[in-house]
Design an enzyme around this catalytic site. Structure first.
Site, short mmCIF file in Angstrom:
data_model
loop_
_atom_site.label_atom_id
_atom_site.label_comp_id
_atom_site.label_asym_id
_atom_site.label_seq_id
_atom_site.Cartn_x
_atom_site.Cartn_y
_atom_site.Cartn_z
N ASP A 9 -6.48 -9.86 31.61
CA ASP A 9 -6.22 -11.22 31.14
C ASP A 9 -4.85 -11.68 31.59
OD1 ASP A 9 -6.82 -13.58 29.49
OD2 ASP A 9 -5.17 -12.88 28.24
N SER A 10 -4.64 -12.98 31.54
CA SER A 10 -3.33 -13.54 31.90
C SER A 10 -2.25 -13.17 30.88
CB SER A 10 -3.45 -15.06 32.00
OG SER A 10 -3.91 -15.61 30.78
N CYS A 72 -10.08 -13.61 30.94
CA CYS A 72 -9.44 -14.91 31.14
C CYS A 72 -10.42 -15.86 31.84
CB CYS A 72 -8.19 -14.71 31.99
SG CYS A 72 -7.33 -16.22 32.44
N GLU A 151 0.55 -20.60 21.39
CA GLU A 151 1.66 -19.69 21.72
C GLU A 151 2.96 -20.07 21.02
OE1 GLU A 151 1.80 -18.62 25.87
OE2 GLU A 151 -0.14 -17.62 25.62
N CYS A 183 -11.79 -20.98 26.92
CA CYS A 183 -10.41 -20.49 27.06
C CYS A 183 -10.16 -19.46 25.98
CB CYS A 183 -9.43 -21.65 26.93
SG CYS A 183 -7.70 -21.13 26.90
N HIS A 185 -7.69 -18.71 24.19
CA HIS A 185 -6.91 -19.10 23.01
C HIS A 185 -7.64 -20.01 22.03
CE1 HIS A 185 -3.79 -17.52 25.54
NE2 HIS A 185 -2.78 -17.95 24.80
N1 I24 Z 1 -0.60 -16.28 20.35
C1 I24 Z 1 -0.65 -16.14 21.67
N2 I24 Z 1 0.43 -16.00 22.46
C2 I24 Z 1 1.64 -15.98 21.90
C3 I24 Z 1 0.61 -16.28 19.82
C4 I24 Z 1 1.78 -16.12 20.53
N3 I24 Z 1 2.85 -16.14 19.68
C5 I24 Z 1 2.32 -16.32 18.44
N4 I24 Z 1 0.97 -16.40 18.52
N5 I24 Z 1 2.74 -15.82 22.64
O1 I24 Z 1 -1.88 -16.13 22.29
C6 I24 Z 1 2.71 -15.77 24.07
C7 I24 Z 1 4.07 -15.40 24.56
N6 I24 Z 1 4.05 -14.13 25.24
C8 I24 Z 1 5.39 -13.73 25.58
C9 I24 Z 1 5.39 -12.43 26.34
O2 I24 Z 1 4.69 -11.42 25.62
C10 I24 Z 1 3.39 -11.78 25.19
C11 I24 Z 1 3.36 -13.08 24.46
C12 I24 Z 1 -3.07 -16.09 21.49
C13 I24 Z 1 -3.38 -14.72 21.01
C14 I24 Z 1 -4.79 -14.56 20.59
C15 I24 Z 1 -5.11 -13.17 20.16
C16 I24 Z 1 0.04 -16.63 17.44
C17 I24 Z 1 -0.81 -15.40 17.10
C18 I24 Z 1 -0.24 -14.20 16.68
C19 I24 Z 1 -1.04 -13.10 16.35
C20 I24 Z 1 -2.43 -13.21 16.48
C21 I24 Z 1 -3.01 -14.40 16.91
C22 I24 Z 1 -2.18 -15.49 17.22
F1 I24 Z 1 1.07 -14.11 16.57
F2 I24 Z 1 -2.73 -16.63 17.62
N1 DGL Z 2 -6.42 -16.83 29.44
C1 DGL Z 2 -6.45 -18.23 29.85
C2 DGL Z 2 -7.90 -18.73 29.90
O1 DGL Z 2 -8.77 -18.23 29.23
C3 DGL Z 2 -5.62 -19.10 28.92
C4 DGL Z 2 -4.14 -18.83 29.03
C5 DGL Z 2 -3.60 -19.11 30.41
O2 DGL Z 2 -3.57 -20.29 30.84
O3 DGL Z 2 -3.24 -18.16 31.08
O4 DGL Z 2 -8.19 -19.63 30.65
#
Ligand code: I24
Ligand code: DGL
Length: 266
Positions: A9-10, A72, A151, A183, A185
């Site tokens: 995954d990305s 992804c 995120e 997607c 997310h």
């Molecule tokens: N959810 C995602 N990405 C994040 C996040 C999140 N921060 C809080 N939550 N951060 O994706 C991305 C930033 N990067 C930085 C480099 O290291 C990795 C992360 C969605 C995840 C789906 C499983 C919210 C959050 C969480 C825990 C579980 C689910 C969730 F903190 F949405």
């Molecule tokens: N994993 C990507 C997707 O499902 C979403 C996050 C990204 O843009 O990298 O398309």
């Protein structure tokens, strides 16, 4: 067979797919690579996404996986076909399983697809749906605000409800009865998406359907695992941040996370 299932995954979003696989197939070991250092893929040019996806696939191939899942949607949309030609293990993406579930469900033959810019621009969902049904019509919608919203961690706020409603505004006049969350997310935002679109609309996640595909393929090949799983996670970016999110989302206490470096020529 006890060899692991590879998931790429990305970033951390593919954990939504990994979780569904763990739920359906609790004996399977998963090796997961999240390219968190280069996330998001959604807004990137397709050649770049294809190159990054190849790097992850090759890194997991070296570790001896029995099946590869591209979790992804953006990576699936641009790289699935070429990876399937090259790898000897089965390679599955998240687009076809979502498309198949939507075709099965829709009565009006009208399906909305929510995804990143890269996935929408690729036309991958339209293509998958057209190959399964000649009568189904697709309403594609890129939702570029949704990944940054999740995120940001603000995905449970009233602001989140407003951002989702605003992002779905272009669908107001459409008459679909089925929506694919195209997607990784978007399942996090599912309740807001459902509230915005109303009860007449069914929201399907590709993640759940993909897990069923994994089960089907392994069962057919006689390769289902029976032992205790020993998952391993690899991140190209911060290990502690990855570990926090994975621990929370997967509700596991000992998540093994290592840093991995991806390079183009090996
Ligand atoms: N959810 C995602 N990405 C994040 C996040 C999140 N921060 C809080 N939550 N951060 O994706 C991305 C930033 N990067 C930085 C480099 O290291 C990795 C992360 C969605 C995840 C789906 C499983 C919210 C959050 C969480 C825990 C579980 C689910 C969730 F903190 F949405
Ligand atoms: N994993 C990507 C997707 O499902 C979403 C996050 C990204 O843009 O990298 O398309």
């Amino acid at each position: 067979m006890e060899a692991p299932i590879g998931v790429i995954d990305s970033g951390v979003g593919g954990l939504t797919v990994a979780k569904e696989i763990m739920r359906l197939l609790p004996n399977e070991t998963i090796y997961y690579i999240g390219d968190t250092a280069r996330c998001p893929y959604g807004p990137r040019p397709r050649h770049e996404v294809r190159n990054f996806t190849w790097q992850m696939a090759k890194a997991l191939e070296k570790k001896g996986i029995k099946l590869l899942v591209i979790a992804c949607n953006t990576a699936t949309a641009v790289a699935l076909n070429s990876l399937q030609k090259y790898f000897s293990v089965p390679v599955i993406g998240v687009v076809n399983p979502g498309a198949r579930a939507a075709i099965k469900h829709t009565k009006r033959h009208e399906i909305a697809v929510l995804a990143t810019q890269g996935t929408i621009e690729s036309g991958a969902y339209e293509e998958a749906i057209a190959s399964l049904s000649s009568s189904a019509h697709v309403v594609p919608l890129a939702c570029p605000t949704f990944v940054p919203l999740v995120e940001s961690g603000e995905y449970k706020s009233t602001m989140a409800a407003r951002i989702v409603a605003a992002g779905l505004q272009p669908l107001k006049q459409a008459s679909f009865d089925t929506v694919i969350l195209g997607c990784t997310h978007y399942p996090i935002l599912q309740s807001y998406i459902e509230k915005t679109l109303g009860k007449q609309v069914t929201v399907l996640s590709s993640a759940e359907e993909t897990a069923k595909d994994v089960q089907g393929i392994l069962a057919q090949r006689g390769e289902l695992a029976t032992g205790n799983p020993q998952h391993k996670f690899y991140a190209t970016g911060s290990v502690p941040i990855f570990k926090d999110i994975a621990t929370d989302w997967l509700a596991l206490s000992n998540v093994a996370v290592e840093r991995i470096q991806l390079t183009s020529n090996d």
